[in-house]
Each structure stands twice: as C-alpha cells, then as structure tokens.
Enzyme design. Sequence first.
Site, mmCIF file in Angstrom:
data_model
loop_
_atom_site.group_PDB
_atom_site.id
_atom_site.type_symbol
_atom_site.label_atom_id
_atom_site.label_comp_id
_atom_site.label_asym_id
_atom_site.label_seq_id
_atom_site.Cartn_x
_atom_site.Cartn_y
_atom_site.Cartn_z
ATOM 1 N N SER A 3 0.849 -1.185 0.000
ATOM 2 C CA SER A 3 0.000 0.000 0.000
ATOM 3 C C SER A 3 0.889 1.241 0.000
ATOM 4 O O SER A 3 1.800 1.359 0.807
ATOM 5 C CB SER A 3 -0.878 -0.018 1.241
ATOM 6 O OG SER A 3 -1.595 1.165 1.297
ATOM 7 N N GLY A 4 0.637 2.117 -0.935
ATOM 8 C CA GLY A 4 1.422 3.356 -1.023
ATOM 9 C C GLY A 4 2.648 3.215 -1.908
ATOM 10 O O GLY A 4 3.440 4.155 -2.036
ATOM 11 N N THR A 53 -1.695 2.561 -8.010
ATOM 12 C CA THR A 53 -2.785 3.294 -8.667
ATOM 13 C C THR A 53 -2.204 4.329 -9.625
ATOM 14 O O THR A 53 -2.674 4.477 -10.760
ATOM 15 C CB THR A 53 -3.665 3.972 -7.610
ATOM 16 O OG1 THR A 53 -4.110 2.959 -6.719
ATOM 17 C CG2 THR A 53 -4.856 4.651 -8.223
ATOM 18 N N ASN A 100 -0.909 5.600 3.111
ATOM 19 C CA ASN A 100 -1.117 6.271 1.820
ATOM 20 C C ASN A 100 -2.295 7.246 1.946
ATOM 21 O O ASN A 100 -3.357 6.866 2.430
ATOM 22 C CB ASN A 100 -1.417 5.196 0.755
ATOM 23 C CG ASN A 100 -1.590 5.791 -0.627
ATOM 24 O OD1 ASN A 100 -1.539 7.007 -0.803
ATOM 25 N ND2 ASN A 100 -1.787 4.932 -1.600
ATOM 26 N N SER A 111 -5.275 5.876 -0.493
ATOM 27 C CA SER A 111 -5.150 4.425 -0.582
ATOM 28 C C SER A 111 -6.408 3.814 -1.186
ATOM 29 O O SER A 111 -7.530 4.146 -0.794
ATOM 30 C CB SER A 111 -4.915 3.883 0.823
ATOM 31 O OG SER A 111 -4.823 2.498 0.746
ATOM 32 N N SER A 112 -6.202 2.929 -2.143
ATOM 33 C CA SER A 112 -7.355 2.256 -2.764
ATOM 34 C C SER A 112 -7.861 1.237 -1.759
ATOM 35 O O SER A 112 -7.108 0.359 -1.350
ATOM 36 C CB SER A 112 -6.937 1.522 -4.029
ATOM 37 O OG SER A 112 -6.125 2.350 -4.816
ATOM 38 N N GLY A 144 -2.521 -3.392 -2.070
ATOM 39 C CA GLY A 144 -1.210 -4.006 -1.827
ATOM 40 C C GLY A 144 -1.205 -4.817 -0.551
ATOM 41 O O GLY A 144 -2.112 -4.731 0.267
ATOM 42 N N GLU A 148 -0.768 -5.923 2.994
ATOM 43 C CA GLU A 148 -0.958 -5.007 4.106
ATOM 44 C C GLU A 148 -0.646 -5.709 5.416
ATOM 45 O O GLU A 148 -1.204 -6.774 5.720
ATOM 46 C CB GLU A 148 -2.418 -4.527 4.114
ATOM 47 C CG GLU A 148 -2.557 -3.085 4.392
ATOM 48 C CD GLU A 148 -3.949 -2.576 4.070
ATOM 49 O OE1 GLU A 148 -4.056 -1.512 3.445
ATOM 50 O OE2 GLU A 148 -4.929 -3.249 4.442
HETATM 51 N N1 LIG Z 1 5.177 7.917 -10.247
HETATM 52 C C1 LIG Z 1 4.877 8.710 -9.244
HETATM 53 N N2 LIG Z 1 5.231 10.005 -9.286
HETATM 54 C C2 LIG Z 1 4.934 10.818 -8.266
HETATM 55 N N3 LIG Z 1 4.278 10.440 -7.154
HETATM 56 C C3 LIG Z 1 3.900 9.159 -7.050
HETATM 57 C C4 LIG Z 1 4.171 8.242 -8.099
HETATM 58 N N4 LIG Z 1 3.674 7.053 -7.719
HETATM 59 C C5 LIG Z 1 3.092 7.259 -6.498
HETATM 60 N N5 LIG Z 1 3.244 8.516 -6.112
HETATM 61 C C6 LIG Z 1 2.783 9.100 -4.823
HETATM 62 O O1 LIG Z 1 2.519 8.084 -3.924
HETATM 63 C C7 LIG Z 1 1.172 8.103 -3.469
HETATM 64 C C8 LIG Z 1 0.650 6.703 -3.314
HETATM 65 O O2 LIG Z 1 0.523 6.087 -4.557
HETATM 66 P P1 LIG Z 1 -0.666 5.110 -4.928
HETATM 67 O O3 LIG Z 1 -1.922 5.642 -4.428
HETATM 68 O O4 LIG Z 1 -0.531 4.800 -6.340
HETATM 69 O O5 LIG Z 1 -0.299 3.865 -4.080
HETATM 70 P P2 LIG Z 1 -0.950 2.429 -4.147
HETATM 71 O O6 LIG Z 1 0.118 1.474 -4.418
HETATM 72 O O7 LIG Z 1 -2.081 2.458 -5.084
HETATM 73 O O8 LIG Z 1 -1.453 2.248 -2.686
HETATM 74 P P3 LIG Z 1 -2.722 1.447 -2.153
HETATM 75 O O9 LIG Z 1 -2.467 0.042 -2.217
HETATM 76 O O10 LIG Z 1 -2.875 1.973 -0.795
HETATM 77 O O11 LIG Z 1 -3.828 1.890 -3.020
HETATM 78 C C9 LIG Z 1 0.434 8.858 -4.496
HETATM 79 O O12 LIG Z 1 -0.658 9.517 -3.944
HETATM 80 C C10 LIG Z 1 1.480 9.847 -5.002
HETATM 81 O O13 LIG Z 1 1.537 10.949 -4.163
HETATM 82 MG MG LIG Z 2 -4.013 2.354 -4.953
#
Ligand SMILES: Nc1ncnc2c1ncn2[C@@H]1O[C@H](COP(=O)(O)OP(=O)(O)OP(=O)(O)O)[C@@H](O)[C@H]1O
Ligand SMILES: [Mg+2]
Length: 1107
Positions: free
Chosen positions: A107-108, A112, A157, A160-161, A387, A389
């Site tokens: 997660s994070g 996404t 995050n 977070s999704s 992700g 967790e």
């Molecule tokens: N390529 C990137 N460039 C800039 N910032 C990023 C990038 N990837 C992720 N981030 C930052 O990290 C944060 C978390 O990313 P994201 O929401 O995609 O995580 P996740 O893997 O989907 O988490 P979860 O499993 O909780 O949903 C985003 O809100 C963004 O601020």
């Molecule tokens: Mg996500």
Amino acid sequence: MEVKTSLLDNMIGVGDMVLLEPLNEDSFIMNLRNRFDHNEIYTYIGSVVISMNPYRSLPIYTPQKVEEYRNRNFYELSPHIYALADEAYRSLRDQDKDQCILITGESGAGKTEASKLVMSYVAAVCGKGQEVNKVKEQLLQSNPVLEAFGNAKTMRNDNSSRFGKYMDIEFDFKGDPLGGVISNYLLEKSRVCKQPRGERNFHIFYQLLSGASDDTLMKLKLDRDFSKYNYLSLDSANVNGLDDAASFRTVRNAMQIVGFMEAEVQSVLELVAAVLKLGNIEFKPESRVNGFDESRVKDKNDLKEMCELLGIEQSVLERAFSYRTVEAKMEKMSTTLNVAQAYYARDALAKNLYSRLFSWLVTRINESIKAQAKTRHKVMGVLDIYGFEIFEEGDNSFEQFIINYCNEKLQQIFIELTLREEQEEYIREDIEWTNIEYFNNAVICDLIENNQNGILAMLDEECLRPGTVTDDTFLDKLNTICAEHQHFESRLNKNSKFLTDHSLPHSCFRIQHYAGKVLYRVEGFVDKNNDLLYRDLSQAMYKATHSLMRQLFPEGNPAKVNLKRPPTAGFQFKASVGVLMKNLQTKNPNYIRCIKPNDKKVAHIFTDSLVCHQVRYLGLVENVRVRRAGYAFRQPYESCLERYKMLCKKTWPHWRGPARDGVEVLLTDCSVPTEEFAYGRSKIFIRNPRTLFTLEERRRACLEDLATLIQKIYRGWKSRTHFLLLKKSQVVVAAWYRRYAQQNKYQKIKSATLVMQSFIRGWKARNILRQLKYEKRCKEAVTTIAAYWHGTQARRELRRLKEEARRKHAVAIIWAYWLGLQVRREYRKFFRANAGKKIYDFTIQRIMQKYFLGLKTTTMSPMDNSWPAKPYGFLEGAHTQLRRIFHLWRCKKYRGQFTEEKKAVYEEKLEASEIFKDKKALYPSSVSQPFKGDYLEIQKNPKYQKLNSAMEEKVLLADLVNKINRANGKGSPRLFLLTKSNFVLADQKTGQVKASVPLPDLASVSVSTQSDGFFALKLKEGSASASKGDFLLSSEHLIEIITKLHRIGTTAADRDQINIDISDEFLVQFKQDKVCVKFIQGGPKNGNSAACKRKNNRLLEVSVPSP
Ligand SMILES: Nc1ncnc2c1ncn2[C@@H]1O[C@H](COP(=O)(O)OP(=O)(O)OP(=O)(O)O)[C@@H](O)[C@H]1O
Ligand SMILES: [Mg+2]
C-alpha cells in the site's frame, strides 16, 4: 540520420538488473538506491518494470516523453513505465495478443498512479477521432469517480485504494479503444463505520461536505461541519495536499463526462448523505417486563431526516432497529434487539448501503464505457489491487486477511507465469537448463483456499454451523485443522513450538505469507464473513420511495423472500479472485513491481531495510537469476522465420524446407554467435535481448530496403503506366489536334477562296457596271444634247413665231388704225361734231348699270358686313359711300320693325352704353344680358304681395342687393325696389320696408371702374333722407340699376340729372362720418366676387379679382 539510442546510453547503475554484476541482494538494493538518488525510479528485470515511488512529481510524464517512447523498442531507451505500456500496446495491436498489466506492491507503493500512467500513455498513443476521444475520456474519467468513493487516507497512503480494481480496456483491430469493463473486488466497507486512528473515511464524505454548495447541502439536510457526524473521524479529517472541495468539483465533472445523469448524481449524493445520517442515529435501552432490554432510538431527528431523504416511513425503520424477524421453516418470530444489536444492525446497514452503492457505481460506469461494437475485441487488462498489508501489533483483521490472500494469489500467478513457466518451458523444449531455486507460494494459497481444510472453507463452515458460533470457536477449529501446516502459527497450536511465543497472543493466528509473517486477530472474522444484514432492514430499505435505494436492496422485496443464506464474503471473494486468475492466465502478462522507498510518504528518503524487505518477498533477485540463466527471448520457428527471413538470401522470399532448418540457415547467415541462441523443440531461444535487437535492427534496415525496393518497383510501374497513359493520350490529343488544325486550315483556305472569288466577281461586276454606266451616260448625253438642240430649235421657232405674231398684230393695228382712219375719213361727213361725247356717256352708263346690278345680291341684315369688291378703280369713292349709305338705310329699315317696348329696352341699353362703355370693366359682361327689371317677380310672388301693395307706383326694378355694413364691410341682403319717384330698401325675409328714398333726394351714384357690383347712392345734403346717410350697396345687376336710375333722372322734368361718378376711390357719408371706399385690383380670390373689408375707421377696401 537517426541517432540510435540504447538502454546502455548514459546509464546510472544498471538499467536492467539482468546486467548487474555481481548479482546479490546488496548489489541489487545498491543499484536501486543509486538510481533512485538520481531520479531514475524505473529499473528493468528483463521485461518486468520495477517502479520506486518518488513521492514527488518528476518531469518524466510529459507529452514529449510520450512521443519519445512511442513505437520504440523496449530496451532502446532508459527504463520507463511508458516503454512497458508501449510494448504491451504494440503487441496487442500488431500481434493480436491480449495483454494484462499486473501492478503489485505494498500500500502506497504507487500502483494506482502506475495504472493511471499506463492508461494515459495508451490513450495518448492510440487512434484519435471524435468517437475515440470520447471513449478515452470516459475511461480516464472513471478513475476520479471510483477513487472518491473507494479510496481513503490511511496511515500508509493518503489516497489508498480500499478496493481492488481490474479494468479491461477493449480495442478494435486498429488499436483504437472501444470501451472497457471494470471489475471491483471487496471494498473495505468496515471503514464506513470505523476508521483506525490517523485514518479517514472514504474521500467522498469529506469532499461532499467541503465542496457541495450550501444549496445542495441544504437539500441533503447536511451540515458542513465534519464534527457533527459520528462516522467521520476527526483527527485526520484534513489531509495535507488534499483539496476536498476541488476534488468534489473534479468528481462531479468526471461523473458528467462518464455519462451520469444529473438525477443519478443527486441520488448517489442522497445515499452518501443517508449513510452520514445513519451514523448519527443513537439508541437507548428501554426495559421490558420480561427483563430484557429493548433498544429505542434516542434522538429521532436524524432518523427523521434520513427517512425524508430516502422516502422511508419513519416508523418502519424505527421498528427495524428495535425488532428482528426470524423466519424458520415457514414460521415467523419477532425478537427484540438490545442496544448493542441495534448498533450492529445500524452499522451493518450503513456498510451494506455504502458497498452496494459502490458496486452500483461500477456497474453504472460499465454501462457507459462498454464497447458498442460487437466485433471481436483485443483486450488490455490493468490490475490495480490493494497491496500487501501488515498492521503492526497484530491489528490485522478479516480485510487484511482477504487482501493478503489476493496478493498471495497474484504472487502465485507471477511465479507461475515467469519462473515456473519459464523453467518448465526449457525442459519442455529440451534446452539445457540448470534449475533455479525459488519459493513457490502455492502452499500458502492452498492453506487459505483449499476447499476441504483451507482457512476460508473452515470459516464458512463455522459460519453455517448450527449452535453457538464465535470467533474463538473458529480459532479453535483452525488450531485443530491447520496445526500441522508449516505456514500456520498459533499459540494454542498443539505444536509446542509456539506455546511460549509471546508475540503471538491467544486470540490471534499467524500466517507466514510469501511477503512475511502476518498476525491476524480473529475477532470479527465470523461477523465480517457472514456480512449479515437483518431482513427487516433490507425490507425497510426496499420500501423506500428512493428508486436507487430500492435497486440496491432487491432482497428486501417481500415477493422474493429467499430463505437461503447469501454466500459469505470470503466465499464471494475467493470466487471472484478465481475468475480473475483465470482471466489473467489467458493474457500476456506485463509486470510492474511497485516499491515503496520509505514509510514516511516523503521524497528523497530511501530506507534500505524497507526496500530490502519488499525486494525479498517480491522475489526480485530470483527473478533476475532466472532471467540471467535463461534466454531472454523465445519464439516458434515459424514466426521467427517469418519475421527475419528477409535477412538471408536463402530464406527470402520463401523457405521451402522445415522452419527449424530455415532458422538455422538464417542465424548462421546472419553470423549470430552460437552461444547466443539455442534450438528448442518448437522454438528458438535467444539468450540476450541485445541479439534480438541486432536482429530487429537488421530487420528494420532490411525492411527499409525492401520498402525502398517496393517503392522503387511501384514507382517504376506507376511512372511507366503513367508514361504509357500519357503517350496514349498524346496520340489521341495529337490526332485530335491535327484534325482540328487541318479543319482550321481548310476553313481558312475555303474562306480565302470565297473572299478572292467575291473580290474577282466584284471586280468583274464593277467593270461591267462601269461599262453599262458609260453606255447609259452616253445615251443620256445624246438625249440631253438632242433635247438641248430641240429646245434651241423650239425657242428659235417660238421667237420667230412671236416675232411673226407681233409683226402680224402690229400689221393688224396699223391696219386697224389705217382702216379707222380711212373709215373716219370716209364717214366723218356722216357724224355730228359731239357724237363722241354721247358714245362715251352711253358707255359709262352701261358700265354703271352693270355695277349697280352687281350690288343687288347684298343681304338686309345690319350685322352683315359683306360688300362686293369694286370692279373699277375710278369708282373707289362712290363704292365706299354707297356701302355706308346702304348700311345706314338697312339699319333704319331694321329699326323700323321695332315695337315701343323693344325700343325702350334698346334705348336703355344704349344709355347704359353711353354711361359705362370703356369706363367700367363690368360693362361688357352686361351687354348680352337683357334688362329684365323685375327680378323678384314681385307681382306674381305671393311672398312680396304686401310689399307690392305698399308700393304706390309701378315698380320699374326689383332686385336683391347687399347692403354693405360700414362696421365690418360685410353685406346683408335687401330687396331693392325702384319706381319713377323713389327707391325702396326692404328686408329680404319679411318684405318690410327699411328705407324709402324719394329720387329727388338722390344726389349722385358712385361706382368703381372695375368689374365689381358695388355702388354708393349718395343723398343730397340737407334732404330729408340724408339723415340716414348714404347707401353702399352691391348688386349683380349694377349696370341695369344705375342705367334705370339715370334714365328716370333724364326723363323726369322736375329734377336734376343724377350724377354718375366712376372712380376707384369715393367717399360715402355714413350718418356722421365720411368713409372712403377704395377699390384695389388683384385682391384675394375667394370666388369671383369682390370682397369688402374694413381697413380702419375711415377706409373700406374692396378687393376686386383681376379679370
Ligand atoms: N510515479 C509517481 N510520481 C509521483 N508520485 C507518485 C508516483 N507514484 C506514487 N506517487 C505518490 O505516492 C502516493 C501513493 O501512490 P498510490 O496511491 O498509487 O499507491 P498504491 O500502491 O495504489 O497504494 P494502495 O495500495 O494503498 O492503493 C500517491 O498519492 C502519489 O503521491
Ligand atoms: Mg491504490
């Protein structure tokens, strides 16, 4: 010339871990760190992309970057997520292979974000057009909507999704997007009612309260203050860097683009508001007679508002929170709910309502974005699932168990597709291969999902079992069944190993996941798996008038009562994960492994231990090893030969033998080193990607040559055909032109001939004409000469004859004279001496006689002026005299016929002429009018009988006159009567006598010289009548009146002649004053009559129209 680039150019560390030397965990992490420090967040392991979350925006997602990576080979440029997206898209488009992009990580870690980057890249490079752009826009805009409802701020995050998402994007044969299908997996609905410390509820609640207008909030019966809602945690309601109000606008806009109707959006917001209201309903116990507590709603205001929002009858919902109907074998029983049960029921309703709303949103979006065309689609699936967790201190519950199970399955599929599949393929293809050890997590999957003794199966069993079921009985069951499993740990396990493990509490069990050990607290497992919503509540919801609400609770329909238990949450999830896995297995996988560099969500920090942990459980080092040991690329011989056959003369254009031999010949011909490839049973294996690139590069060059060749031949053919066509056309054109030219020439010659002919003919004709004219002139000249000659002769003859005649005449006269002389001489003796005179007299007499007789024809009318012309000059004087005498005589004769009356009339007329002729302009018009005298017919008219009888003498003249008023010059009508001795003025209407003046009192009459009828009767000064003053009158019969007055004057012996004064200015004595009457010509024309106007006291002006 195009500059060839490569992954190897300007490389920081190594871009592809396959090239890492030496390969171990430390060097792997060092390489990641090195690259991360230089903002290189992407690194490859062969075709797998490792993505480090930079936690800040990097300038590597610009449109220029998109162009840079477009249509480039995967290894050609430095690692980037775009390269993977491009590779996937091109093999989907060009090789017709369905693709899936599997994004995994904690997660994070950036899953996404990565999925959005992939989608936006594909949207940027695929086809364009109005329809396609709309589809793209809808696909992209589905993200903000789902994120608002399905994402939340967590400790790990800020976005977070809290649900799993798999999206199939569908393309047509050209690679244009047609639509998509989204599947969602298990929304973490427990968050609706309760959030862990430092976390928030789903974004939409905060977005709605911050971003909606006052009006909307009022309609939804909401308050902007978060603190008013029990379901919203307050400690982290505001998140740094998150603008909820702006996000709300984005979400509304996105919903509109995706195709939500305004009414649908409103319904959705109403349900969101209803959830918030639901959270505020509180219960209090009320004691019953039977000793049990029964719950009652504490403050009914929120309940009322919620019921109003959804159109539910308040009493129905209130009852559903106090009672529960249990149906068993056709029997219905109603039991009361205590306060705890009521809260449970409330939360269950809120969770169900929200999660069903979320699923409805996904279905609704799918409806909008589904592909319209029914043709076969190519599919690219993007999987962004929650992700792995692990909460500290064993706070992991059913949700984490499910999430981690899903990740376990994904790892499984990754292992299957990359590691195991790869190794098995080598064996299958008979390629020499040294086995690489890797951890296969199938055993963990089995622990969880096995149908007989898997944890999920046991949980279901426990849930369905009759009797008392608690989380503890479930744990007991696990302890007995899974005790032996090497990945299952529990304190109550028979295995003495954990008996003293204090890190493992009694109410927990631990699973050794591939990503590490996770301690699960068993509390709530049974409830969450049951996911029970009392039927009374679902029936109450179904009774709502809110149509979306009714749709969400179909089981509440009393007509469809289903006594069967709904499938458990675990069962449903397992089934949908199973479907997902099957789906993924049919597609070509592309992996993005997301790694989180630190726990603090900040940029520039790289925590080795954290990264190391992720690298380890993701099995990335093993992944590199497998890549390095094996071959980077494989392909069936047929397709390899088909693809590269142009590189060798022997295989181009057709290879007749077996494909494998062909490939051998080809590779030998291309002098690829033998260690770079291996021949399998059906495939050729290429060890190094670079070898493949070399082949690809040569192929491309060759294709360019081939293209040039094709172009050359085509151009040649085109030019030739064009030339032949031109030639053919030229012949046709030339033929037509020649024909045209000849025709023109012929026409010219023809017309020239005609011109010449006409000239010659003209010339000839003129010649002839000239000849003829000459002849004619000659003839005319002859005639003229002859005529002249004859003329001359005739004149001569005439002269001669005249001479002769004169001579003869002279002879005759002379002869006559001589004869006369002779006669006189002879007869003189016979005549008297005065005979000559007598003859003369006689002759004269004769002539006069004849002249008088000629005058006899003249008429007797005095008007006749004719007189014969004088026949002889000598009679001139007599002739004029005779004419005068004759006329006088004739007049006398005429007069002699007159009677006495007629004579009198003519005398009067004559007198008028004497008075007025050439003196007054009115006179000529009166000449032709006979003097009638009695215009009023006074004797006959009974109206004037009285007046008539008043008159003592015979009335000589009776007429209507106007008496001019001195004051204003206007006239008033009066009857004017004249007798021999006086004149009378009487009223016109009554006939009453106004004035009777004896004529002797009349001194004079004044008139103007002009054509008016004004006259003044002036009285003698001192006479009896003079006291009344003079009379200024006007009459149409002025000439007659004055003439008659004058005539009476002349005939009467006893008085003086009346003076008639004709002038344009005279004085009139009105009583005391003398007033001047002045006549001017050319006054205003009102009719033909003269107008009298008072100019001042002493002047009356009469304007007379010009004649
Ligand atoms: N390529 C990137 N460039 C800039 N910032 C990023 C990038 N990837 C992720 N981030 C930052 O990290 C944060 C978390 O990313 P994201 O929401 O995609 O995580 P996740 O893997 O989907 O988490 P979860 O499993 O909780 O949903 C985003 O809100 C963004 O601020
Ligand atoms: Mg996500």
